[in-house]
Design a protein around this motif. Structure first.
Motif, PDB file in Angstrom:
ATOM      1  N   ILE A   1      23.233  -3.890  42.698  1.00 36.05           N
ATOM      2  CA  ILE A   1      22.999  -2.479  42.985  1.00 36.05           C
ATOM      3  C   ILE A   1      23.456  -1.729  41.743  1.00 36.05           C
ATOM      4  CG2 ILE A   1      23.606  -0.556  44.505  1.00 36.05           C
ATOM      5  CD1 ILE A   1      24.336  -2.792  46.596  1.00 36.05           C
ATOM      6  N   ASP A   2      22.500  -1.413  40.886  1.00 33.23           N
ATOM      7  CA  ASP A   2      22.838  -0.826  39.598  1.00 33.23           C
ATOM      8  C   ASP A   2      22.716   0.692  39.639  1.00 33.23           C
ATOM      9  OD1 ASP A   2      20.122  -0.621  39.817  1.00 33.23           O
ATOM     10  OD2 ASP A   2      19.672  -1.467  37.842  1.00 33.23           O
ATOM     11  N   ASP A   3      22.903   1.328  38.496  1.00 32.91           N
ATOM     12  CA  ASP A   3      22.853   2.790  38.422  1.00 32.91           C
ATOM     13  C   ASP A   3      21.492   3.332  38.835  1.00 32.91           C
ATOM     14  OD1 ASP A   3      25.535   3.465  37.284  1.00 32.91           O
ATOM     15  OD2 ASP A   3      24.849   2.178  35.667  1.00 32.91           O
ATOM     16  N   GLU A   4      20.415   2.668  38.403  1.00 36.21           N
ATOM     17  CA  GLU A   4      19.070   3.154  38.749  1.00 36.21           C
ATOM     18  C   GLU A   4      18.825   3.044  40.241  1.00 36.21           C
ATOM     19  OE1 GLU A   4      14.375   2.323  37.569  1.00 36.21           O
ATOM     20  OE2 GLU A   4      16.003   1.402  36.394  1.00 36.21           O
ATOM     21  N   THR A   5      19.372   2.001  40.877  1.00 34.89           N
ATOM     22  CA  THR A   5      19.209   1.860  42.331  1.00 34.89           C
ATOM     23  C   THR A   5      19.855   3.032  43.053  1.00 34.89           C
ATOM     24  OG1 THR A   5      19.142  -0.557  42.206  1.00 34.89           O
ATOM     25  CG2 THR A   5      19.772   0.417  44.309  1.00 34.89           C
ATOM     26  N   LEU A   6      21.085   3.363  42.673  1.00 36.85           N
ATOM     27  CA  LEU A   6      21.771   4.480  43.336  1.00 36.85           C
ATOM     28  C   LEU A   6      21.034   5.791  43.104  1.00 36.85           C
ATOM     29  CD1 LEU A   6      25.509   3.610  42.529  1.00 36.85           C
ATOM     30  CD2 LEU A   6      24.248   3.197  44.659  1.00 36.85           C
ATOM     31  N   GLU A   7      20.519   5.981  41.883  1.00 38.09           N
ATOM     32  CA  GLU A   7      19.793   7.222  41.579  1.00 38.09           C
ATOM     33  C   GLU A   7      18.499   7.308  42.369  1.00 38.09           C
ATOM     34  OE1 GLU A   7      17.898   9.526  37.693  1.00 38.09           O
ATOM     35  OE2 GLU A   7      19.105   7.713  37.438  1.00 38.09           O
TER      36      GLU A   7
END
Length: 710
Positions: free
Chosen positions: A79-85
């Motif tokens: 769950i990376d930064d792009e996923t959270l965004e």
């Protein structure tokens, strides 16, 4: 009977009150005590020694071979930064989102799904509470029994069900059937906690988990509903060393009477059930369940992002190849989530989910690195044995040889042992051994230096005396050469000898005998030093005596050979070229006894090498026959005689001047005077040597048939 002089080093030691045997005994006792103290400190976990060990262990761990046979068995979903965004969320994810992720993952049929997160308490939801409260009121008032009220109540209950994240996550866990949830290890310092149950499906046998080093007061269990729906829960505990880096991984933890598997161990137990019965971890049993990991770069793993998983419309082939049948570890990699840990491979931090994936891979490969617990004790015992062997071998040798052999035994032996044991998964304690051995060598070297210094000064004094004697001998050698070359009608002569640093045995001579004949001699005695110089003097004296008696060059050498061969216990010999030259006729009668072939520079052009030899070297064996040959020197011809110091002169890269180079030089000198040939020879050799040390005497004697000289 003469008494031999006492040993210089022993005498000086005694003068200064040193007893080498007693001194070395005290030294060994002191260093042995230090070694034992270092080993004990390491076994008890001394922080300073641990830091020193890590400085040595980390390169071994990072250089360990990576077995890629099971790389395809493990995958990581992050769950990376792009996923959270993209999802518009912050970490931790909402339970509804987790339900979507696990549902999407289970569709690809992974062998097991290990979640690096825990859900300690139910998720709050005000909207769910409002919908359920409204439905209850409708039911109590009777408005929900029929008609629009009944439809409204069913709609509210349906909406509440959708808004209930825990319920949706529980359904996703139950449908997947192979999800392991992570749990946190709570130490006693956090106060009393209710001991969390450990599911029977994940309990490990004693022989598999061994004596566990990780003691948890309690596990921060997931909510009861999620625990019931999931396949089980497992420990997320990891160790950090005093420098803040994680090197070891506990495969199980103890919670009271229970033994809970780690996330990596639980994933294998669920995803590889065939290994369950035969799963044994003897290395971990010896190491308290916390072996060193072989950290692998995150680029080595198959990594999938949650945002790509959720964005896929239906099942895709690429995602299926990445997940199907694998042990899938799910965790966060977004920055700022505080789930980063430092390792020897990644000092700036590595997502924690990769630690669990890495541990599972190590477990599948059966490759672990052990460096604490019982192996440290056994390693310390081996280290002490090595030290005793080193000392024993060193005591049986003397001087610098003792230290050199002892160093080789210690260094090579310990390196080989370290490589062999590291490949077997055992990292030996090296700092105590290296410290003790280094101290032993430094002290021994100091003691040895003292004796060497005394011996060096004595040797220097002896060397100075020897150099004085050699200088005297060199002066005597030069004085035995003709102070002036003879002058006479029909000839011009030039000669020189340039001695090497050490006294040699080159000789030359020239003088007129009866009937106006000119006697020439060029020779080179075997060996160096004073013996060669004395042998040269004897040979030169004998030659001069016999040359005064006969003009037969072969007979001269035969008589000289018989005398020199008699009682020649040193087996020395001399190469000789002698000649009788008649300036009136130009006739040259000569004998070559193992010497370099002289060269004639013809006035008409070209050179002629006098290759004819008439016998072996002089002084090796009695009663040898020597013949002679004749040739004519025309007016202007030049006879060049020399020793091998010319052709065997070397430059800084140890190349030889060579016969070919000298002949090429002489070819360019027709009609040159004897002195010009001599000067050109020395100039050419010196230029070639380019400052390199002269290894042999350089001696040249030149004769020019010059009828114009009166």
């Amino acid at each position: 009977m003469s008494t031999p002089p006492p040993d210089v080093s022993t005498t000086n030691n005694q003068r200064q009150g040193l007893s080498p045997r007693r001194w070395e005994t005290l030294l060994l006792v002191g260093i042995g005590t230090l070694l034992a103290a270092l080993l004990l400190g390491r076994a008890l976990g001394n922080a300073t020694i641990e830091r020193m060990e890590h400085a040595w262990l980390d390169p071994w761990v990072l250089a360990a071979d990576i077995d890629e046979r099971h790389m395809g068995d493990v995958a990581v979903v992050v769950i990376d930064d792009e996923t959270l965004e993209t999802l518009g969320e912050r970490w931790p994810l909402r339970r509804r989102t987790w339900a979507k992720v696990l549902t999407a993952l289970s569709a690809y049929k992974p062998a097991a799904i290990a979640v690096d997160a825990w859900f300690e308490s139910p998720e709050p939801s005000d909207a769910t509470a409002l919908a359920l409260d409204t439905a209850d009121k409708l039911r109590l008032t009777g408005l929900g029994d029929d008609g629009i009220g009944a439809k409204l109540m069913k709609q509210l209950e349906k909406t509440a069900d959708k808004l209930d994240g825990d319920r949706r996550l529980g359904v996703a866990l139950a449908n997947a059937g192979n999800v392991i949830l992570g749990t946190a290890c709570i130490p006693s310092t956090f106060g009393d906690k209710t001991e969390a149950p450990v599911p029977e499906s994940l309990l490990m046998a004693d022989e598999a988990t061994g004596t566990l080093a990780t003691e948890c007061h309690a596990l921060s269990s997931n909510t009861d509903a999620l625990v019931m729906a999931a396949r089980g829960q497992a420990s997320l505990a990891v160790f950090a060393d005093p420098d803040g880096r994680v090197r070891r991984y506990p495969y199980a933890v103890r919670v009271g009477q229970h033994k809970a598997a780690s996330l990596a161990l639980a994933a294998i137990a669920v995803g590889r059930p065939k290994l369950r019965q035969s799963f044994r971890l003897p290395p971990m049993a010896l190491d308290g369940g916390t072996p060193y990991q072989r950290p692998i770069s995150t680029r080595k793993f198959t990594v999938l992002r949650v945002v790509d998983l959720l964005a896929a419309e239906g099942k895709t082939k690429a995602i299926a190849e990445a997940l199907e049948g694998r042990l899938v570890f799910v965790g966060v990699s977004a920055r700022g989530t505080e789930d980063y840990v430092a390792t020897p491979l990644a000092a700036t931090g590595l997502p924690g989910v990769f630690l669990h994936a890495n541990a599972a891979l190590d477990l599948l490969q059966g490759r672990h690195l052990i460096a604490n617990g019982a192996p440290a004790t056994w390693g310390g015992l081996l280290a002490f044995i090595l030290f005793i062997v080193l000392v024993t071998v060193g005591q049986r040798l003397t001087g610098s040889a003792r230290l050199a052999v002892a160093a080789a035994v210690a260094s090579i032996g310990w390196v080989v042992l370290g490589i062999v044991t590291a490949r077997a998964g055992w990292l030996l304690p090296v700092v105590p051994v290296i410290s003790a051995v280094a101290l032993w060598f430094i002290t021994k070297l100091g003691f040895h230096w003292f004796n060497v210094e005394v011996a060096r000064r004595a040797a220097q004094s002896a060397r100075e005396r020897m150099e004085t004697e050699l200088n005297v001998a060199r002066d005597i050698q030069l004085a035995m050469m003709p102070p002036e070359l003879p002058a006479g009608p029909g000839v011009s002569l030039a000669a020189a000898m340039e001695p090497a640093r050490e006294v040699g045995g080159d000789l030359y001579d020239a003088f007129f005998v009866d009937d106006g004949l000119l006697y020439l001699c060029m020779g080179d005695v075997s060996g160096k030093g004073v013996p060669a110089s004395l042998f040269m003097a004897q040979a030169k004296t004998l030659l001069k005596a016999w040359a005064s008696r006969t003009s037969d060059t072969g007979e001269i050498i035969e008589n000289v050979n018989d005398v020199l061969s008699l009682d020649n216990e040193t087996a020395m010999f001399v190469t000789l070229f002698i000649a009788m030259f008649d300036p009136k006729t130009g006739l040259l009668r000569y004998t070559n006894a193992g010497h370099n072939p002289p060269i004639i520079i013809r006035a008409a052009g070209g050179i002629e090498e006098m290759k004819k030899r008439h016998g072996p070297v002089v002084g090796a064996m009695e009663e040898l026959p020597y013949g002679s040959s004749e040739t004519n020197l025309q007016p202007g011809d030049v006879l060049v005689t020399f020793t091998d110091g010319v052709t065997e002169a070397m430059n800084p890269v140890r190349e030889l001047y060579s016969d070919a180079r000298y002949q090429e030089l002489l070819t360019q000198m027709p009609n040159a005077s004897a002195q010009e040939v001599l000067d050109a020879t020395y100039k050419s050799v010196r230029a070639f040597a380019a400052g390199a040390e002269q290894n042999d005497d350089i001696t040249v004697l030149i004769l020019r048939h010059d009828p114009e000289v009166s």
